[in-house]
Design a protein around this motif. Structure first.
Motif: not given
Length: 151
Positions: A93-119
């Motif tokens: 894989t080449e030329g992608v955007e990756i986004h690791a997003l973190f959201e706190k809820e008390g002592d747990i963490t909600h996590f969203t990972f996005k891989v954005v491709h050119a097309t």
């Protein structure tokens, strides 16, 4: 569906760990080496400049003797919220955007990972190659790693 959504693979997880610990696992090279690869592979952190504009490079020897190389440039960092990069995962894989997003809820963490491709077509090709299984395995290792340092 927006154009960006049609080009994006999204993976979500909830980690039973405080956000500070999940953030540390993502930002400290000694921790990254413990989980940033599918099960059975070893990660070597070659470069880790954790700042906007900084470069990162992680290598993993593959069973066939070749080397898998994950590398990129940090484009956005918001502590305890977001880590974004432009990245290559060679040879697949080449030329992608990756986004690791973190959201706190008390002592747990909600996590969203996005891989954005050119097309959208490139995204579909990556899905057929197993992107969900590959990253899913990595995030399972992260989840297991978090239980070892969550003491």
């Amino acid at each position: 569906m927006s154009d960006q959504e049609s080009r994006t693979v999204t993976i979500t997880r909830t980690f039973n760990a405080p956000i500070a610990l999940v953030w540390e696992a993502w930002t400290q090279p000694e921790h990254i080496a413990q989980w940033w690869s599918p099960k059975g592979m070893v990660t070597k952190v070659e470069l880790h400049e954790f700042r906007v504009g900084g470069k990162w490079k992680y290598t993993m020897p593959m069973p066939d003797g070749n080397e898998f190389c994950a590398e990129g440039t940090y484009t956005d960092i918001v502590k305890f919220e977001k880590i974004s990069s432009i990245a290559d995962f060679k040879p697949m894989t080449e030329g992608v955007e990756i986004h690791a997003l973190f959201e706190k809820e008390g002592d747990i963490t909600h996590f969203t990972f996005k891989v954005v491709h050119a097309t959208a077509e490139y995204k579909i090709a990556q899905e057929k190659m197993g992107i969900m299984n590959g990253w899913g395995s990595v995030f399972t290792r992260l989840d297991e790693f978090l239980t070892t340092i969550n003491t």
